[in-house]
Design an enzyme around this catalytic site. Structure first.
Site, PDB file in Angstrom:
ATOM      1  N   GLU A  32       3.988  -6.475  -9.029  1.00 12.16           N
ATOM      2  CA  GLU A  32       2.631  -7.018  -8.917  1.00 12.16           C
ATOM      3  C   GLU A  32       2.393  -7.984 -10.067  1.00 12.16           C
ATOM      4  O   GLU A  32       2.521  -7.615 -11.237  1.00 12.16           O
ATOM      5  CB  GLU A  32       1.591  -5.900  -8.935  1.00 12.16           C
ATOM      6  CG  GLU A  32       0.154  -6.340  -9.080  1.00 12.16           C
ATOM      7  CD  GLU A  32      -0.282  -7.385  -8.054  1.00 12.16           C
ATOM      8  OE1 GLU A  32      -0.935  -8.358  -8.450  1.00 12.16           O
ATOM      9  OE2 GLU A  32       0.053  -7.223  -6.860  1.00 12.16           O
ATOM     10  N   GLN A  33       2.031  -9.226  -9.742  1.00  9.46           N
ATOM     11  CA  GLN A  33       1.890 -10.245 -10.775  1.00  9.46           C
ATOM     12  C   GLN A  33       0.666 -10.045 -11.654  1.00  9.46           C
ATOM     13  O   GLN A  33       0.631 -10.511 -12.797  1.00  9.46           O
ATOM     14  CB  GLN A  33       1.827 -11.631 -10.131  1.00  9.46           C
ATOM     15  CG  GLN A  33       0.612 -11.857  -9.254  1.00  9.46           C
ATOM     16  CD  GLN A  33       0.584 -13.262  -8.678  1.00  9.46           C
ATOM     17  OE1 GLN A  33       1.037 -14.210  -9.315  1.00  9.46           O
ATOM     18  NE2 GLN A  33       0.070 -13.393  -7.473  1.00  9.46           N
ATOM     19  N   ARG A 106     -12.415  -3.855   1.251  1.00  8.38           N
ATOM     20  CA  ARG A 106     -10.978  -4.049   1.013  1.00  8.38           C
ATOM     21  C   ARG A 106     -10.498  -3.227  -0.172  1.00  8.38           C
ATOM     22  O   ARG A 106      -9.410  -2.643  -0.151  1.00  8.38           O
ATOM     23  CB  ARG A 106     -10.676  -5.528   0.751  1.00  8.38           C
ATOM     24  CG  ARG A 106     -10.900  -6.456   1.910  1.00  8.38           C
ATOM     25  CD  ARG A 106     -10.430  -7.869   1.586  1.00  8.38           C
ATOM     26  NE  ARG A 106      -8.989  -7.902   1.443  1.00  8.38           N
ATOM     27  CZ  ARG A 106      -8.138  -8.150   2.440  1.00  8.38           C
ATOM     28  NH1 ARG A 106      -8.594  -8.376   3.662  1.00  8.38           N
ATOM     29  NH2 ARG A 106      -6.848  -8.170   2.230  1.00  8.38           N
ATOM     30  N   TYR A 215     -21.315  -6.036   8.924  1.00 10.94           N
ATOM     31  CA  TYR A 215     -21.053  -4.655   9.309  1.00 10.94           C
ATOM     32  C   TYR A 215     -21.126  -3.766   8.074  1.00 10.94           C
ATOM     33  O   TYR A 215     -20.985  -4.229   6.936  1.00 10.94           O
ATOM     34  CB  TYR A 215     -19.687  -4.522   9.985  1.00 10.94           C
ATOM     35  CG  TYR A 215     -18.538  -5.170   9.245  1.00 10.94           C
ATOM     36  CD1 TYR A 215     -17.922  -4.546   8.170  1.00 10.94           C
ATOM     37  CD2 TYR A 215     -18.077  -6.432   9.624  1.00 10.94           C
ATOM     38  CE1 TYR A 215     -16.869  -5.141   7.493  1.00 10.94           C
ATOM     39  CE2 TYR A 215     -17.025  -7.037   8.960  1.00 10.94           C
ATOM     40  CZ  TYR A 215     -16.423  -6.380   7.899  1.00 10.94           C
ATOM     41  OH  TYR A 215     -15.388  -6.971   7.229  1.00 10.94           O
ATOM     42  N   ASP A 305       0.912 -10.936   5.525  1.00  6.79           N
ATOM     43  CA  ASP A 305       0.593 -12.360   5.471  1.00  6.79           C
ATOM     44  C   ASP A 305       1.774 -13.232   5.060  1.00  6.79           C
ATOM     45  O   ASP A 305       1.789 -14.423   5.366  1.00  6.79           O
ATOM     46  CB  ASP A 305      -0.573 -12.606   4.498  1.00  6.79           C
ATOM     47  CG  ASP A 305      -1.915 -12.246   5.088  1.00  6.79           C
ATOM     48  OD1 ASP A 305      -1.978 -11.943   6.289  1.00  6.79           O
ATOM     49  OD2 ASP A 305      -2.920 -12.266   4.338  1.00  6.79           O
TER      50      ASP A 305
END
Length: 408
Positions: A32-33, A106, A215, A305
């Site tokens: 993880e950067q 998220r 939502y 992605d």
């Protein structure tokens, strides 16, 4: 434990991949950067297909603790306010697909995956570490990081997002595709909304060259609001605050959004006015996948992605990453304990996933055209929703997934 895989990227897809492989008996290094694990953005929707994956990993209680479970999806006209169609969720989604439809922040999805990964002793999380390059050998992949650390694994999984370095080396430099759409996002506490806007529902407002979705998230205490309009960063949107297409952090002005929305109905404008601060980002993607080699080459695979970035018009970006990860874990768990042929396993992963991911990419792109339609296309859309009802909004082929790779 003599199998080792390197995962580039510590977002939702990377952590899901690490969890799936660890549960299948593989040790994992996650690169993880950033200096801390976290997730940018605001809300996301998880259809029954994505919830099914979390259930398979034993994370149902964790999801229940942080998500909302809307009763219905309502589609309305952004200008006139009239209802165009609806899809029952809640108990109906549970009855149809054996899993609910969830909405959540998220960061909450990322957090529950991170906590699950941290319980796996075979996963090492490496912060401030970014892949610089990799080299494939006949039986391994050698990964070099920007701080000159060298890691060797039987496979490398690129879960490093739209701007993936793994993808760039695997498939060559390919510029992302600008959609010409901008997304304004914000959060508002339920208590700050007009009473009519507090229902436990997903609402999608459609208008010419725009749509707005809101939502509940965080157990219904907050609402996520996303407005997508046509435009370019720095040209009436974001001003002098920057136009870095990789940033999710542009400050945004409500006045710019209101100008883009035009004569929106009073109920929609009340929701917009309730949001105290907006962020802005440009929507970019890539053309839909055309072959399995865009997913995997040898011992290197792309996930989420990095392989198939999605426009947000089908609410499936996180879901497809979760499905990818579940598929990898399922394939590895089915192998005997003896040394695994990772290129062969990854090739099977690609064959299982690429067509479904491409279909979702195409459907997401098509939805954007339909959502933002004007003229005859808008009339046809509204007429079809009125005549066909839920049958137009429900997507059985999507929500019944993911397909079990062992049965294909």
């Amino acid at each position: 434990m003599n199998e080792h895989v390197v995962v580039a990227g510590g977002g939702i897809g990377g952590l899901a991949c690490a969890l799936a492989l660890a549960r299948a008996g593989v040790s994992v290094d996650v690169l993880e950067q950033s200096s801390a694990f976290g997730e940018v953005g605001a809300g996301l929707q998880l259809g029954p297909n994505a919830v099914r994956v979390l259930h398979a990993w034993g994370l149902t209680d964790e999801l229940q603790a942080c998500a909302a479970f809307p009763e219905v999806l309502r589609v309305r006209d952004a200008h006139g306010g009239q209802r165009l169609g609806q899809l029952r969720l809640g108990a109906m989604a549970l009855a149809r697909y054996a899993q609910p439809y969830a909405t959540l922040h998220r960061a909450d999805l990322h957090g529950l995956l991170l906590r699950a990964v941290q319980q796996e002793s075979v996963v090492r999380l490496r912060l401030n570490t970014r892949l610089a390059a990799y080299e494939q050998t006949p039986d391994a992949v050698r990964v070099t990081t920007e701080n000159d650390t060298v890691l060797v694994g039987q496979a490398l999984i690129g879960s490093d997002g739209l701007w993936s370095r793994v993808r760039a080396q695997m498939l060559g430099a390919q510029p992302v595709r600008a959609s010409g759409h901008l997304a304004y996002r914000g959060l508002v506490h339920r208590d700050d909304l007009p009473a009519a806007q507090r229902d436990n529902v997903v609402t999608a407002w459609l208008g010419p060259r725009l749509h707005v979705v809101h939502y509940p998230v965080r157990g219904g205490k907050w609402f996520n609001v996303v407005a997508v309009v046509h435009g370019v960063l720095g040209q009436g949107h974001g001003g002098s605050l920057g136009n870095d297409p990789q940033s999710w952090s542009h400050e945004a002005q409500a006045a710019d959004l209101k100008r883009a929305l035009g004569p929106a109905c009073a109920e929609l404008m009340a929701m917009i006015d309730a949001v105290k601060g907006w962020k802005l980002w440009a929507l970019n993607d890539r053309a839909p996948m055309t072959r399995p080699a865009e997913h995997v080459q040898g011992g290197v695979a792309l996930l989420g992605d990095a392989a198939h970035p999605l426009r947000p018009y089908l609410a499936q970006g996180a879901a497809m990453a979760l499905e990818d990860a579940w598929t990898l874990g399922r394939l590895r768990a089915a192998e005997p304990a003896a040394p695994v042929d990772w290129p062969a396993l990854l090739a099977r992963y690609a064959q299982t996933r690429w067509q479904r991911n491409a279909r979702v990419q195409r459907r997401s792109q098509r939805n954007g055209t339909i959502f933002h339609a004007s003229g005859l296309l808008r009339w046809g859309r509204n007429t079809a929703m009125a005549l066909l009802g839920e049958g137009l909004l429900d997507i059985p082929w999507l929500y019944e997934g993911p397909s079990d790779p062992l049965s294909l």
